[in-house]
Design an enzyme around this catalytic site. Structure first.
Site, mmCIF file in Angstrom:
data_model
loop_
_atom_site.group_PDB
_atom_site.id
_atom_site.type_symbol
_atom_site.label_atom_id
_atom_site.label_comp_id
_atom_site.label_asym_id
_atom_site.label_seq_id
_atom_site.Cartn_x
_atom_site.Cartn_y
_atom_site.Cartn_z
ATOM 1 N N PRO A 6 0.849 -1.070 -0.173
ATOM 2 C CA PRO A 6 0.123 -0.068 0.063
ATOM 3 C C PRO A 6 1.027 1.169 0.098
ATOM 4 O O PRO A 6 1.868 1.422 0.767
ATOM 5 C CB PRO A 6 -0.629 -0.164 1.278
ATOM 6 C CG PRO A 6 -0.248 -1.128 2.232
ATOM 7 C CD PRO A 6 0.399 -2.151 1.107
ATOM 8 N N ASN A 7 0.159 2.184 -0.792
ATOM 9 C CA ASN A 7 0.761 3.531 -0.920
ATOM 10 C C ASN A 7 1.950 3.732 -1.618
ATOM 11 O O ASN A 7 2.468 4.832 -2.092
ATOM 12 C CB ASN A 7 1.044 4.134 0.519
ATOM 13 C CG ASN A 7 -0.224 4.317 1.256
ATOM 14 O OD1 ASN A 7 -1.362 4.754 0.761
ATOM 15 N ND2 ASN A 7 -0.072 3.802 2.551
ATOM 16 N N ARG A 14 4.975 11.023 -2.623
ATOM 17 C CA ARG A 14 4.738 10.406 -1.200
ATOM 18 C C ARG A 14 6.057 10.864 -0.336
ATOM 19 O O ARG A 14 7.051 10.341 -0.555
ATOM 20 C CB ARG A 14 4.331 9.001 -1.020
ATOM 21 C CG ARG A 14 4.297 8.462 0.330
ATOM 22 C CD ARG A 14 4.180 7.096 0.357
ATOM 23 N NE ARG A 14 3.942 6.713 1.552
ATOM 24 C CZ ARG A 14 4.140 5.397 1.940
ATOM 25 N NH1 ARG A 14 4.728 4.458 1.120
ATOM 26 N NH2 ARG A 14 3.975 5.084 3.335
ATOM 27 N N TYR A 19 11.105 8.719 0.749
ATOM 28 C CA TYR A 19 11.002 7.819 -0.079
ATOM 29 C C TYR A 19 11.678 8.166 -1.288
ATOM 30 O O TYR A 19 11.754 7.471 -2.406
ATOM 31 C CB TYR A 19 9.626 7.289 -0.234
ATOM 32 C CG TYR A 19 9.086 6.733 0.926
ATOM 33 C CD1 TYR A 19 9.644 5.520 1.438
ATOM 34 C CD2 TYR A 19 7.891 7.432 1.485
ATOM 35 C CE1 TYR A 19 9.006 5.009 2.534
ATOM 36 C CE2 TYR A 19 7.602 6.915 2.833
ATOM 37 C CZ TYR A 19 7.862 5.488 3.279
ATOM 38 O OH TYR A 19 7.478 5.063 4.506
ATOM 39 N N ASN A 68 8.008 -5.832 -0.903
ATOM 40 C CA ASN A 68 7.910 -4.575 0.050
ATOM 41 C C ASN A 68 6.253 -4.313 0.092
ATOM 42 O O ASN A 68 5.658 -3.939 -0.356
ATOM 43 C CB ASN A 68 8.252 -3.422 -0.643
ATOM 44 C CG ASN A 68 8.202 -2.202 0.299
ATOM 45 O OD1 ASN A 68 8.071 -2.242 1.473
ATOM 46 N ND2 ASN A 68 9.029 -0.999 -0.037
ATOM 47 N N ALA A 71 3.126 -0.886 4.853
ATOM 48 C CA ALA A 71 2.501 -0.749 6.370
ATOM 49 C C ALA A 71 2.076 -2.232 6.601
ATOM 50 O O ALA A 71 2.268 -2.467 7.651
ATOM 51 C CB ALA A 71 1.496 0.240 6.217
ATOM 52 N N HIS A 74 4.164 -4.654 9.051
ATOM 53 C CA HIS A 74 4.021 -4.440 10.521
ATOM 54 C C HIS A 74 2.621 -5.100 11.090
ATOM 55 O O HIS A 74 2.382 -4.886 12.222
ATOM 56 C CB HIS A 74 4.113 -2.927 10.884
ATOM 57 C CG HIS A 74 5.014 -2.259 10.097
ATOM 58 N ND1 HIS A 74 6.529 -2.804 10.181
ATOM 59 C CD2 HIS A 74 5.141 -1.186 9.120
ATOM 60 C CE1 HIS A 74 7.071 -1.949 9.108
ATOM 61 N NE2 HIS A 74 6.360 -1.070 8.729
ATOM 62 N N ASP A 81 1.701 -15.704 6.730
ATOM 63 C CA ASP A 81 1.284 -17.045 6.523
ATOM 64 C C ASP A 81 1.390 -17.480 5.177
ATOM 65 O O ASP A 81 1.849 -18.532 4.630
ATOM 66 C CB ASP A 81 0.051 -17.301 7.070
ATOM 67 C CG ASP A 81 0.075 -17.637 8.381
ATOM 68 O OD1 ASP A 81 0.761 -17.573 9.171
ATOM 69 O OD2 ASP A 81 -1.291 -17.648 8.830
ATOM 70 N N GLU A 92 12.552 -9.700 1.673
ATOM 71 C CA GLU A 92 11.959 -8.482 2.045
ATOM 72 C C GLU A 92 12.760 -7.315 1.665
ATOM 73 O O GLU A 92 13.647 -7.183 2.203
ATOM 74 C CB GLU A 92 11.491 -8.715 3.442
ATOM 75 C CG GLU A 92 10.845 -7.653 4.226
ATOM 76 C CD GLU A 92 10.632 -7.483 5.695
ATOM 77 O OE1 GLU A 92 11.150 -8.791 6.303
ATOM 78 O OE2 GLU A 92 10.157 -6.732 6.395
ATOM 79 N N HIS A 94 12.668 -2.835 2.220
ATOM 80 C CA HIS A 94 12.128 -1.555 2.596
ATOM 81 C C HIS A 94 13.029 -0.397 1.957
ATOM 82 O O HIS A 94 14.233 -0.720 1.798
ATOM 83 C CB HIS A 94 12.041 -1.366 3.903
ATOM 84 C CG HIS A 94 10.825 -2.457 4.571
ATOM 85 N ND1 HIS A 94 9.506 -2.284 4.462
ATOM 86 C CD2 HIS A 94 11.315 -3.869 5.160
ATOM 87 C CE1 HIS A 94 9.102 -3.587 4.864
ATOM 88 N NE2 HIS A 94 10.025 -4.099 5.556
ATOM 89 N N SER A 96 13.035 2.620 3.148
ATOM 90 C CA SER A 96 13.696 3.424 4.341
ATOM 91 C C SER A 96 14.270 2.383 5.460
ATOM 92 O O SER A 96 13.906 1.387 5.499
ATOM 93 C CB SER A 96 12.568 4.099 5.005
ATOM 94 O OG SER A 96 11.439 3.531 5.561
ATOM 95 N N ARG A 101 13.099 4.303 12.661
ATOM 96 C CA ARG A 101 11.954 5.075 12.593
ATOM 97 C C ARG A 101 10.921 4.762 13.767
ATOM 98 O O ARG A 101 11.628 4.234 14.691
ATOM 99 C CB ARG A 101 10.977 4.960 11.319
ATOM 100 C CG ARG A 101 12.032 5.315 10.145
ATOM 101 C CD ARG A 101 11.345 5.305 8.607
ATOM 102 N NE ARG A 101 9.991 5.933 8.634
ATOM 103 C CZ ARG A 101 9.148 5.610 7.590
ATOM 104 N NH1 ARG A 101 9.440 4.865 6.722
ATOM 105 N NH2 ARG A 101 8.086 6.615 7.706
ATOM 106 N N ARG A 105 7.256 0.472 13.469
ATOM 107 C CA ARG A 105 7.933 0.056 12.195
ATOM 108 C C ARG A 105 9.179 -1.352 12.351
ATOM 109 O O ARG A 105 9.442 -1.560 11.782
ATOM 110 C CB ARG A 105 8.515 0.933 11.382
ATOM 111 C CG ARG A 105 7.065 2.080 10.840
ATOM 112 C CD ARG A 105 7.790 2.979 9.966
ATOM 113 N NE ARG A 105 6.862 4.206 9.865
ATOM 114 C CZ ARG A 105 5.887 4.342 9.223
ATOM 115 N NH1 ARG A 105 5.789 3.471 8.208
ATOM 116 N NH2 ARG A 105 5.330 5.573 9.249
HETATM 117 C C1 DQA Z 1 8.185 1.097 3.860
HETATM 118 C C2 DQA Z 1 8.492 1.210 5.371
HETATM 119 C C3 DQA Z 1 6.900 0.953 6.020
HETATM 120 O O1 DQA Z 1 7.127 1.182 7.331
HETATM 121 C C4 DQA Z 1 6.212 1.870 5.363
HETATM 122 O O2 DQA Z 1 4.649 1.722 5.910
HETATM 123 C C5 DQA Z 1 5.977 2.119 4.019
HETATM 124 C C6 DQA Z 1 7.123 1.805 3.194
HETATM 125 C C7 DQA Z 1 9.795 1.225 3.298
HETATM 126 O O3 DQA Z 1 9.705 0.834 2.084
HETATM 127 O O4 DQA Z 1 10.495 1.925 3.593
HETATM 128 O O5 DQA Z 1 4.868 2.369 3.534
HETATM 129 O O6 DQA Z 1 7.950 -0.386 3.603
#
Ligand code: DQA
Length: 135
Positions: A6-7, A14, A19, A68, A71, A74, A81, A92, A94, A96, A101, A105
């Site tokens: 998401p996002n 954003r 980011y 990735n 959110a 977390h 699963d 995995e 990320h 950031s 943070r 997170r």
């Molecule tokens: C993220 C870190 C997450 O905590 C956050 O909710 C994101 C982006 C990252 O790529 O740094 O949306 O996964």
């Protein structure tokens, strides 16, 4: 297969201080050019179930998945699963450094089931994940 949660469709717009200002499509074009030997597919969704469905769809035939979960990292026992349920290894990533943070997170339902975790290198985190599969 690169899967973004998401996002992450808003990358470039954003919170650019966290980011960056590149869109994911711009970044992906660069990566595709740089790694012509790799077939890269990309999927993004803001919906938890759609991410789980995609993991089920690709998780028995693809060589590797770069996830990735944003959110949902977390919060989502379901995504954790799903990674356990499939055969394809998941790295995995990320953008950031989530450990630098907020405390919420620092928890990940993905990490215990992932082959490895790469975080904090900006969009380069994805490239390092590709390299991990190539090696
Ligand atoms: C993220 C870190 C997450 O905590 C956050 O909710 C994101 C982006 C990252 O790529 O740094 O949306 O996964």
């Amino acid at each position: 297969m690169i899967i973004n949660g998401p996002n992450l469709n808003l990358l470039g717009k954003r919170e650019p201080n966290i980011y960056g200002s590149l869109t994911f499509t711009e970044f992906l074009e660069e990566v595709i050019e740089k790694y012509p030997q790799v077939t890269l597919d990309y999927f993004q969704s803001n919906i938890e179930g759609a991410l789980i469905d995609k993991l089920h769809e690709v998780g028995f035939s693809y060589d590797g998945i770069i996830l990735n979960a944003a959110a949902y990292t977390h919060t989502s026992i379901g995504l954790g699963d799903a990674i356990k349920a499939i055969e394809t290894p998941v790295v995995e990533v990320h953008i950031s450094n989530t450990f630098a943070r907020e405390e919420f997170r620092h928890q990940s339902f993905i990490s215990p089931n992932a082959r490895g975790v790469i975080l904090g290198f900006g969009l380069q985190s994805y490239e390092l994940a590709i390299q991990s599969f190539l090696q």
